[in-house]
Design an enzyme around this catalytic site. Structure first.
Site, PDB file in Angstrom:
ATOM      1  N   SER A  27     -17.954   5.007   4.063  1.00 15.27           N
ATOM      2  CA  SER A  27     -19.181   4.298   3.923  1.00 15.27           C
ATOM      3  C   SER A  27     -19.623   4.458   5.607  1.00 15.27           C
ATOM      4  CB  SER A  27     -18.383   2.746   4.296  1.00 15.27           C
ATOM      5  OG  SER A  27     -17.516   2.607   5.349  1.00 15.27           O
ATOM      6  N   HIS A  55      -6.893   8.166  11.525  1.00 11.78           N
ATOM      7  CA  HIS A  55      -6.104   6.938  11.630  1.00 11.78           C
ATOM      8  C   HIS A  55      -4.922   6.819  11.380  1.00 11.78           C
ATOM      9  CE1 HIS A  55     -10.890   5.827  10.773  1.00 11.78           C
ATOM     10  NE2 HIS A  55     -10.432   6.121  11.992  1.00 11.78           N
ATOM     11  N   ARG A  79       0.770  -1.237  -0.190  1.00 13.41           N
ATOM     12  CA  ARG A  79       0.007   0.004  -0.108  1.00 13.41           C
ATOM     13  C   ARG A  79       0.829   1.302  -0.112  1.00 13.41           C
ATOM     14  NH1 ARG A  79      -3.846  -0.815   4.838  1.00 13.41           N
ATOM     15  NH2 ARG A  79      -4.681   1.240   4.331  1.00 13.41           N
ATOM     16  N   GLN A 105     -10.066  10.462   7.332  1.00 14.55           N
ATOM     17  CA  GLN A 105      -9.894   8.992   8.078  1.00 14.55           C
ATOM     18  C   GLN A 105      -8.607   8.384   7.152  1.00 14.55           C
ATOM     19  OE1 GLN A 105     -13.669   6.736   8.660  1.00 14.55           O
ATOM     20  NE2 GLN A 105     -14.050   8.331   7.298  1.00 14.55           N
ATOM     21  N   GLY A 118     -16.813  10.399   0.655  1.00 11.30           N
ATOM     22  CA  GLY A 118     -16.120   9.014   0.060  1.00 11.30           C
ATOM     23  C   GLY A 118     -16.121   8.266   1.433  1.00 11.30           C
ATOM     24  N   VAL A 172      -4.962   7.400   5.192  1.00 13.22           N
ATOM     25  CA  VAL A 172      -3.656   7.218   5.850  1.00 13.22           C
ATOM     26  C   VAL A 172      -2.636   7.555   4.857  1.00 13.22           C
ATOM     27  CG1 VAL A 172      -4.259   5.463   7.761  1.00 13.22           C
ATOM     28  CG2 VAL A 172      -3.772   4.689   5.358  1.00 13.22           C
ATOM     29  N   ASP A 173      -3.136   8.253   3.672  1.00 15.13           N
ATOM     30  CA  ASP A 173      -2.207   8.446   2.377  1.00 15.13           C
ATOM     31  C   ASP A 173      -1.940   9.913   2.835  1.00 15.13           C
ATOM     32  OD1 ASP A 173      -5.162   8.144   0.536  1.00 15.13           O
ATOM     33  OD2 ASP A 173      -4.218  10.114   1.009  1.00 15.13           O
TER      34      ASP A 173
HETATM   35  C1  BV8 Z   1     -11.547   2.374  18.811  1.00 11.55           C
HETATM   36  C2  BV8 Z   1      -6.083   2.415   9.664  1.00 11.55           C
HETATM   37  C3  BV8 Z   1     -11.470   2.744  21.107  1.00 11.55           C
HETATM   38  C4  BV8 Z   1      -5.471   1.107   9.302  1.00 11.55           C
HETATM   39  C5  BV8 Z   1      -8.537   2.210  10.078  1.00 11.55           C
HETATM   40  C6  BV8 Z   1     -14.505  -4.337  18.905  1.00 11.55           C
HETATM   41  C7  BV8 Z   1     -13.227  -4.376  19.650  1.00 11.55           C
HETATM   42  C8  BV8 Z   1     -12.430  -2.956  19.427  1.00 11.55           C
HETATM   43  C9  BV8 Z   1     -13.094  -1.835  18.795  1.00 11.55           C
HETATM   44  C10 BV8 Z   1     -14.274  -2.077  18.054  1.00 11.55           C
HETATM   45  C11 BV8 Z   1     -15.085  -3.302  18.327  1.00 11.55           C
HETATM   46  N1  BV8 Z   1     -16.282  -3.382  17.482  1.00 11.55           N
HETATM   47  C12 BV8 Z   1     -16.333  -2.035  17.050  1.00 11.55           C
HETATM   48  C13 BV8 Z   1     -15.285  -1.378  17.440  1.00 11.55           C
HETATM   49  C14 BV8 Z   1     -14.854   0.067  16.956  1.00 11.55           C
HETATM   50  C15 BV8 Z   1     -14.097  -0.036  15.784  1.00 11.55           C
HETATM   51  C16 BV8 Z   1     -15.011  -0.201  14.559  1.00 11.55           C
HETATM   52  O1  BV8 Z   1     -15.492   0.947  14.411  1.00 11.55           O
HETATM   53  N2  BV8 Z   1     -15.317  -1.314  14.058  1.00 11.55           N
HETATM   54  C17 BV8 Z   1     -16.410  -1.119  12.924  1.00 11.55           C
HETATM   55  C18 BV8 Z   1     -15.738  -1.844  11.520  1.00 11.55           C
HETATM   56  C19 BV8 Z   1     -17.550  -1.870  13.315  1.00 11.55           C
HETATM   57  N3  BV8 Z   1     -13.136   1.147  15.690  1.00 11.55           N
HETATM   58  C20 BV8 Z   1     -12.199   0.876  16.144  1.00 11.55           C
HETATM   59  O2  BV8 Z   1     -11.529   0.292  16.652  1.00 11.55           O
HETATM   60  C21 BV8 Z   1     -11.349   2.418  16.320  1.00 11.55           C
HETATM   61  N4  BV8 Z   1     -10.853   2.469  17.640  1.00 11.55           N
HETATM   62  O3  BV8 Z   1     -12.758   2.027  18.673  1.00 11.55           O
HETATM   63  O4  BV8 Z   1     -10.859   2.525  19.753  1.00 11.55           O
HETATM   64  C22 BV8 Z   1     -11.512   1.266  21.522  1.00 11.55           C
HETATM   65  C23 BV8 Z   1     -10.491   0.497  21.694  1.00 11.55           C
HETATM   66  C24 BV8 Z   1     -10.555  -0.802  22.335  1.00 11.55           C
HETATM   67  C25 BV8 Z   1     -11.676  -1.359  22.278  1.00 11.55           C
HETATM   68  C26 BV8 Z   1     -12.785  -0.790  22.139  1.00 11.55           C
HETATM   69  C27 BV8 Z   1     -12.786   0.597  21.691  1.00 11.55           C
HETATM   70  C28 BV8 Z   1     -10.088   2.526  15.589  1.00 11.55           C
HETATM   71  C29 BV8 Z   1     -10.734   2.321  14.054  1.00 11.55           C
HETATM   72  C30 BV8 Z   1      -9.587   2.641  13.008  1.00 11.55           C
HETATM   73  C31 BV8 Z   1      -9.484   1.627  12.289  1.00 11.55           C
HETATM   74  N5  BV8 Z   1      -8.309   1.850  11.025  1.00 11.55           N
HETATM   75  N6  BV8 Z   1      -7.496   2.618   9.012  1.00 11.55           N
HETATM   76  C32 BV8 Z   1      -5.329   0.796   7.666  1.00 11.55           C
HETATM   77  O5  BV8 Z   1      -5.553   1.974   6.894  1.00 11.55           O
HETATM   78  O6  BV8 Z   1      -5.062  -0.259   7.505  1.00 11.55           O
HETATM   79  S1  BV8 Z   1     -10.184   2.276   9.510  1.00 11.55           S
HETATM   80  C33 BV8 Z   1     -10.211   1.999   7.773  1.00 11.55           C
HETATM   81  O7  BV8 Z   1     -11.634   1.966   7.529  1.00 11.55           O
HETATM   82  C34 BV8 Z   1      -9.803   3.018   7.087  1.00 11.55           C
HETATM   83  O8  BV8 Z   1      -8.722   3.862   7.575  1.00 11.55           O
HETATM   84  C35 BV8 Z   1     -11.058   3.761   6.808  1.00 11.55           C
HETATM   85  O9  BV8 Z   1     -10.572   5.257   7.288  1.00 11.55           O
HETATM   86  C36 BV8 Z   1     -12.030   3.262   7.472  1.00 11.55           C
HETATM   87  C37 BV8 Z   1     -13.401   3.740   7.132  1.00 11.55           C
HETATM   88  O10 BV8 Z   1     -13.358   3.049   5.565  1.00 11.55           O
HETATM   89  P1  BV8 Z   1     -13.744   4.338   4.577  1.00 11.55           P
HETATM   90  O11 BV8 Z   1     -12.792   5.458   4.696  1.00 11.55           O
HETATM   91  O12 BV8 Z   1     -15.235   4.671   4.957  1.00 11.55           O
HETATM   92  O13 BV8 Z   1     -13.875   3.587   3.437  1.00 11.55           O
HETATM   93  P2  BV8 Z   1     -14.780   2.281   2.755  1.00 11.55           P
HETATM   94  O14 BV8 Z   1     -13.905   1.569   1.980  1.00 11.55           O
HETATM   95  O15 BV8 Z   1     -15.279   1.632   3.967  1.00 11.55           O
HETATM   96  O16 BV8 Z   1     -15.919   3.125   2.305  1.00 11.55           O
HETATM   97  C38 BV8 Z   1     -15.470   3.809   0.785  1.00 11.55           C
HETATM   98  C39 BV8 Z   1     -16.457   4.711   0.504  1.00 11.55           C
HETATM   99  O17 BV8 Z   1     -16.233   5.368  -0.433  1.00 11.55           O
HETATM  100  C40 BV8 Z   1     -17.677   3.856   0.136  1.00 11.55           C
HETATM  101  O18 BV8 Z   1     -19.120   4.325   0.627  1.00 11.55           O
HETATM  102  C41 BV8 Z   1     -17.978   4.341  -1.323  1.00 11.55           C
HETATM  103  O19 BV8 Z   1     -19.249   4.278  -1.812  1.00 11.55           O
HETATM  104  C42 BV8 Z   1     -17.162   5.483  -1.668  1.00 11.55           C
HETATM  105  N7  BV8 Z   1     -16.601   5.569  -2.925  1.00 11.55           N
HETATM  106  C43 BV8 Z   1     -16.059   4.899  -3.487  1.00 11.55           C
HETATM  107  N8  BV8 Z   1     -15.689   5.319  -4.770  1.00 11.55           N
HETATM  108  C44 BV8 Z   1     -15.504   6.837  -4.602  1.00 11.55           C
HETATM  109  C45 BV8 Z   1     -16.444   6.914  -3.329  1.00 11.55           C
HETATM  110  N9  BV8 Z   1     -16.957   8.000  -2.894  1.00 11.55           N
HETATM  111  C46 BV8 Z   1     -16.459   9.269  -3.552  1.00 11.55           C
HETATM  112  N10 BV8 Z   1     -15.616   9.143  -4.696  1.00 11.55           N
HETATM  113  C47 BV8 Z   1     -15.553   7.893  -5.389  1.00 11.55           C
HETATM  114  N11 BV8 Z   1     -14.624   7.925  -6.438  1.00 11.55           N
END
Ligand code: BV8
Ligand code: ZN
Length: 260
Positions: free
Chosen positions: A209, A131, A83, A113, A207, A115-116
């Site tokens: 989800s 993030h 990446r 959000q 952009g 990381v680039d």
């Molecule tokens: C936290 C870095 C407190 C890494 C990322 C169980 C245990 C622990 C935590 C949890 C748990 N259950 C839930 C949680 C909370 C968890 C969470 O939210 N999980 C979700 C999935 C349910 N969150 C965490 O863990 C966070 N920390 O809560 O700490 C804590 C601590 C311990 C215990 C409890 C709580 C940390 C979250 C950060 C994770 N790291 N990234 C890496 O990059 O490898 S997140 C990762 O997904 C990316 O960084 C990105 O930012 C993030 C979200 O994704 P999106 O940016 O929305 O992208 P996605 O692909 O999903 O969607 C793209 C969208 O773009 C789509 O809608 C599409 O339609 C649209 N699109 C497509 N093309 C285009 C477009 N839009 C415009 N133009 C286009 N051309």
């Protein structure tokens, strides 16, 4: 402040484009929140898209976590190394450049959000990388930043068993400076982002989800404080039900229109 336009204006993207252009132009405090969709038109796969990238067969949620790292850090490192190389050869797209241009005309706070560094390379100041940054390498154990050159990899046939570099300080493995699932977000960037959306009168969400917390809470916090929230996304998202306007367009299609 103009009253929140009704949802019925979602018909006809030209009507909605004009509404958003006016909202942005008249904004007192504009905040833009971006997600992986912002970089999609730069060739960077999104997390949940069905892109045919080399890594589409792995689950980012599994790889982007401490347990994932501990289970197979060579696989996780290979994924990040791939990446990092992909981002290095990617270019900011017209959406990144439009935001940088817009910020030269009116005050704009940018929270991502992603990381680039594509916003920065387009000329934007980024208030917060919620993030982290994939290129901010540091030792997994002692946290010492790692700034040495990385060995070159083949983008098209990366080796999934690539050992991460060793920390020159303590010998443990070097990890990417991103926030993994289950890790807490950096405190200052998070607090600054909450304050920014609390003060905002217009928030553009581009952009994302809206699935990852706590970042996904920011649009709600903005609305609770009276902001008009506009989503720019070619698809509906988990946020669509809670925004004032959904402009069904991509980042590179919609954002340059704001400069009209
Ligand atoms: C936290 C870095 C407190 C890494 C990322 C169980 C245990 C622990 C935590 C949890 C748990 N259950 C839930 C949680 C909370 C968890 C969470 O939210 N999980 C979700 C999935 C349910 N969150 C965490 O863990 C966070 N920390 O809560 O700490 C804590 C601590 C311990 C215990 C409890 C709580 C940390 C979250 C950060 C994770 N790291 N990234 C890496 O990059 O490898 S997140 C990762 O997904 C990316 O960084 C990105 O930012 C993030 C979200 O994704 P999106 O940016 O929305 O992208 P996605 O692909 O999903 O969607 C793209 C969208 O773009 C789509 O809608 C599409 O339609 C649209 N699109 C497509 N093309 C285009 C477009 N839009 C415009 N133009 C286009 N051309
Ligand atoms: Zn170390």
């Amino acid at each position: 402040m103009s009253p929140a336009p009704s949802k019925s204006q979602n018909e006809g993207s030209d009507a909605i484009a004009l509404t958003v252009v006016r909202l942005v132009r008249d904004a007192r405090q504009l905040v833009v929140l971006t997600g992986a969709g912002m970089s999609a038109e730069s060739g960077i796969p999104t997390f949940r898209g069905s892109d045919a990238s080399w890594w589409s067969r792995f689950d980012p949620q599994r790889l982007a976590s401490v347990p994932g790292w501990k289970a197979d850090r060579a696989l996780v490192w290979a994924w990040y190394r791939w990446r990092i190389a992909l981002i290095a050869q990617a270019q900011p797209n017209p959406g990144h450049r439009a935001l940088a241009q817009l910020a030269r005309r009116q005050s704009l706070v940018l929270v991502t959000q992603n990381v680039d560094d594509l916003h920065e390379r387009a000329g934007s100041d980024v208030l917060a990388h919620l993030h982290g940054r994939i290129d901010a390498l540091r030792c997994f154990a002692c946290g010492t930043p790692y700034t040495r050159e990385l060995p070159v990899i083949d983008l098209h046939a990366p080796d999934p068993t690539l050992e991460p570099p060793a920390c020159p300080h303590c010998g443990d493995a070097v990890r990417p400076g991103v926030v993994w699932f289950g890790e807490i977000l950096p405190e200052l960037p998070w607090r600054a982002s909450v304050e920014a959306v609390e003060q905002a009168d217009v928030v553009l969400v581009v952009g994302t989800s809206g699935l990852v917390y706590p970042a996904a809470e920011l649009p709600q916090i903005a609305r609770r404080n009276g902001a008009t929230v506009v989503e720019i996304n070619p698809q509906p998202s988990a946020l669509t039900a809670q925004v004032d306007l959904h402009w069904r367009a991509t980042a590179a299609q919609a954002l340059p229109r704001l400069l009209d």
